[in-house]
Design a protein around this motif. Structure first.
Motif, PDB file in Angstrom:
ATOM      1  N   LYS A  78       0.834  -1.205   0.000  1.00  0.00           N
ATOM      2  CA  LYS A  78       0.000   0.000   0.000  1.00  0.00           C
ATOM      3  C   LYS A  78       0.864   1.248   0.000  1.00  0.00           C
ATOM      4  N   LYS A  79       1.890   1.242   0.837  1.00  0.00           N
ATOM      5  CA  LYS A  79       2.833   2.348   0.845  1.00  0.00           C
ATOM      6  C   LYS A  79       4.160   1.816   0.326  1.00  0.00           C
ATOM      7  N   MET A  80       4.675   2.428  -0.742  1.00  0.00           N
ATOM      8  CA  MET A  80       5.877   1.915  -1.394  1.00  0.00           C
ATOM      9  C   MET A  80       7.095   2.095  -0.491  1.00  0.00           C
ATOM     10  N   THR A  81       7.888   1.044  -0.402  1.00  0.00           N
ATOM     11  CA  THR A  81       9.132   1.096   0.356  1.00  0.00           C
ATOM     12  C   THR A  81      10.285   1.348  -0.597  1.00  0.00           C
ATOM     13  N   ALA A  82      11.442   1.698  -0.031  1.00  0.00           N
ATOM     14  CA  ALA A  82      12.622   1.935  -0.868  1.00  0.00           C
ATOM     15  C   ALA A  82      13.051   0.639  -1.552  1.00  0.00           C
ATOM     16  N   LYS A  83      12.883  -0.491  -0.876  1.00  0.00           N
ATOM     17  CA  LYS A  83      13.248  -1.785  -1.470  1.00  0.00           C
ATOM     18  C   LYS A  83      12.365  -2.079  -2.682  1.00  0.00           C
ATOM     19  N   GLU A  84      11.055  -1.845  -2.533  1.00  0.00           N
ATOM     20  CA  GLU A  84      10.144  -2.083  -3.641  1.00  0.00           C
ATOM     21  C   GLU A  84      10.421  -1.121  -4.800  1.00  0.00           C
ATOM     22  N   ALA A  85      10.725   0.139  -4.490  1.00  0.00           N
ATOM     23  CA  ALA A  85      11.043   1.120  -5.532  1.00  0.00           C
ATOM     24  C   ALA A  85      12.288   0.710  -6.303  1.00  0.00           C
ATOM     25  N   ALA A  86      13.291   0.205  -5.579  1.00  0.00           N
ATOM     26  CA  ALA A  86      14.518  -0.241  -6.240  1.00  0.00           C
ATOM     27  C   ALA A  86      14.250  -1.460  -7.123  1.00  0.00           C
ATOM     28  N   GLN A  87      13.345  -2.349  -6.685  1.00  0.00           N
ATOM     29  CA  GLN A  87      12.992  -3.511  -7.504  1.00  0.00           C
ATOM     30  C   GLN A  87      12.249  -3.087  -8.766  1.00  0.00           C
ATOM     31  N   ILE A  88      11.368  -2.123  -8.642  1.00  0.00           N
ATOM     32  CA  ILE A  88      10.604  -1.672  -9.814  1.00  0.00           C
ATOM     33  C   ILE A  88      11.534  -1.066 -10.858  1.00  0.00           C
ATOM     34  N   LEU A  89      12.463  -0.234 -10.416  1.00  0.00           N
ATOM     35  CA  LEU A  89      13.369   0.421 -11.365  1.00  0.00           C
ATOM     36  C   LEU A  89      14.583  -0.440 -11.710  1.00  0.00           C
ATOM     37  N   ASN A  90      14.723  -1.574 -11.021  1.00  0.00           N
ATOM     38  CA  ASN A  90      15.833  -2.496 -11.262  1.00  0.00           C
ATOM     39  C   ASN A  90      17.187  -1.819 -11.012  1.00  0.00           C
ATOM     40  N   VAL A  91      17.265  -1.110  -9.905  1.00  0.00           N
ATOM     41  CA  VAL A  91      18.509  -0.462  -9.476  1.00  0.00           C
ATOM     42  C   VAL A  91      18.726  -0.801  -8.004  1.00  0.00           C
ATOM     43  N   SER A  92      19.912  -0.489  -7.502  1.00  0.00           N
ATOM     44  CA  SER A  92      20.149  -0.697  -6.075  1.00  0.00           C
ATOM     45  C   SER A  92      19.553   0.474  -5.297  1.00  0.00           C
ATOM     46  N   ARG A  93      19.303   0.248  -4.015  1.00  0.00           N
ATOM     47  CA  ARG A  93      18.707   1.311  -3.194  1.00  0.00           C
ATOM     48  C   ARG A  93      19.648   2.500  -3.045  1.00  0.00           C
ATOM     49  N   SER A  94      20.951   2.242  -3.181  1.00  0.00           N
ATOM     50  CA  SER A  94      21.927   3.318  -3.009  1.00  0.00           C
ATOM     51  C   SER A  94      22.415   3.878  -4.355  1.00  0.00           C
ATOM     52  N   ALA A  95      21.659   3.643  -5.429  1.00  0.00           N
ATOM     53  CA  ALA A  95      22.065   4.130  -6.754  1.00  0.00           C
ATOM     54  C   ALA A  95      22.041   5.655  -6.781  1.00  0.00           C
ATOM     55  N   ASP A  96      22.929   6.228  -7.594  1.00  0.00           N
ATOM     56  CA  ASP A  96      22.956   7.693  -7.666  1.00  0.00           C
ATOM     57  C   ASP A  96      21.816   8.215  -8.542  1.00  0.00           C
ATOM     58  N   ARG A  97      21.637   9.508  -8.503  1.00  0.00           N
ATOM     59  CA  ARG A  97      20.515  10.180  -9.158  1.00  0.00           C
ATOM     60  C   ARG A  97      20.456   9.876 -10.658  1.00  0.00           C
ATOM     61  N   GLN A  98      21.591   9.902 -11.335  1.00  0.00           N
ATOM     62  CA  GLN A  98      21.629   9.699 -12.784  1.00  0.00           C
ATOM     63  C   GLN A  98      21.188   8.280 -13.163  1.00  0.00           C
ATOM     64  N   VAL A  99      21.617   7.288 -12.395  1.00  0.00           N
ATOM     65  CA  VAL A  99      21.229   5.898 -12.672  1.00  0.00           C
ATOM     66  C   VAL A  99      19.726   5.721 -12.495  1.00  0.00           C
ATOM     67  N   ILE A 100      19.177   6.324 -11.447  1.00  0.00           N
ATOM     68  CA  ILE A 100      17.727   6.233 -11.196  1.00  0.00           C
ATOM     69  C   ILE A 100      16.951   6.910 -12.319  1.00  0.00           C
ATOM     70  N   GLN A 101      17.403   8.085 -12.735  1.00  0.00           N
ATOM     71  CA  GLN A 101      16.707   8.804 -13.814  1.00  0.00           C
ATOM     72  C   GLN A 101      16.786   8.034 -15.133  1.00  0.00           C
ATOM     73  N   ASN A 102      17.928   7.428 -15.431  1.00  0.00           N
ATOM     74  CA  ASN A 102      18.053   6.646 -16.668  1.00  0.00           C
ATOM     75  C   ASN A 102      17.147   5.417 -16.646  1.00  0.00           C
ATOM     76  N   ALA A 103      17.092   4.732 -15.492  1.00  0.00           N
ATOM     77  CA  ALA A 103      16.221   3.563 -15.380  1.00  0.00           C
ATOM     78  C   ALA A 103      14.755   3.980 -15.523  1.00  0.00           C
ATOM     79  N   HIS A 104      14.390   5.095 -14.895  1.00  0.00           N
ATOM     80  CA  HIS A 104      13.023   5.611 -14.997  1.00  0.00           C
ATOM     81  C   HIS A 104      12.690   5.957 -16.447  1.00  0.00           C
ATOM     82  N   ARG A 105      13.605   6.608 -17.127  1.00  0.00           N
ATOM     83  CA  ARG A 105      13.368   7.018 -18.515  1.00  0.00           C
ATOM     84  C   ARG A 105      13.156   5.791 -19.417  1.00  0.00           C
ATOM     85  N   LYS A 106      13.982   4.766 -19.251  1.00  0.00           N
ATOM     86  CA  LYS A 106      13.850   3.560 -20.082  1.00  0.00           C
ATOM     87  C   LYS A 106      12.514   2.865 -19.841  1.00  0.00           C
ATOM     88  N   LEU A 107      12.128   2.746 -18.571  1.00  0.00           N
ATOM     89  CA  LEU A 107      10.861   2.091 -18.269  1.00  0.00           C
ATOM     90  C   LEU A 107       9.671   2.907 -18.766  1.00  0.00           C
TER      91      LEU A 107
END
Length: 139
Positions: A78-107
């Motif tokens: 119901k409330k998204m956790t950091a672990k679930e967010a990292a699984q959705i974007l297929n990145v590690s929880r400690s990924a930097d901003r650019q990696v998260i944005q690139n994964a988000h853009r591709k998805l």
């Protein structure tokens, strides 16, 4: 007399043959489906053989990003956790901003509702990006 008797027999015989043909017609669809399946498998094997032999070297390779496979198939929390967010974007929880944005853009390119994707999945991808970037980070 014989002519009437023979014509009656032929008409009766024709009716019984037509009834037999009608009763067998619905049973033909499995044969058609099997034939289509065998044809598709043969075509795939043929293309693979041509590619491996080097005849079809100029086929484009398409690497489309896909949603990651979750180990837990019960759905989203119901409330998204950091672990679930990292699984959705297929990145590690400690990924930097650019990696998260690139994964988000591709998805989002693969799953955007304007391109036939699911609104629910796009919402979850956006929510995951916001969760990992700490709230309101824009793209």
């Amino acid at each position: 007399f014989w002519l009437k008797f023979c014509s009656g027999c032929l008409a009766s015989r024709a009716r019984s043959v037509m009834a037999l043909v009608r009763s067998r017609a619905p049973q033909a669809w499995p044969v058609v489906l099997i034939g289509v399946g065998v044809g598709a498998l043969a075509a795939r094997a043929g293309v693979r053989a041509l590619v491996s032999s080097g005849v079809l070297n100029d086929l484009p390779s398409v690497n489309m990003p896909k949603m990651p496979q979750f180990k837990d198939h019960r759905g989203f929390d119901k409330k998204m956790t950091a672990k679930e967010a990292a699984q959705i974007l297929n990145v590690s929880r400690s990924a930097d901003r650019q990696v998260i944005q690139n994964a988000h853009r591709k998805l989002m390119l693969a799953n955007h509702p304007d391109n036939g994707g699911s609104t629910f999945i796009a919402t979850k991808v956006n929510e995951a990006k916001d969760k990992l970037l700490g709230g309101g980070g824009g793209d």
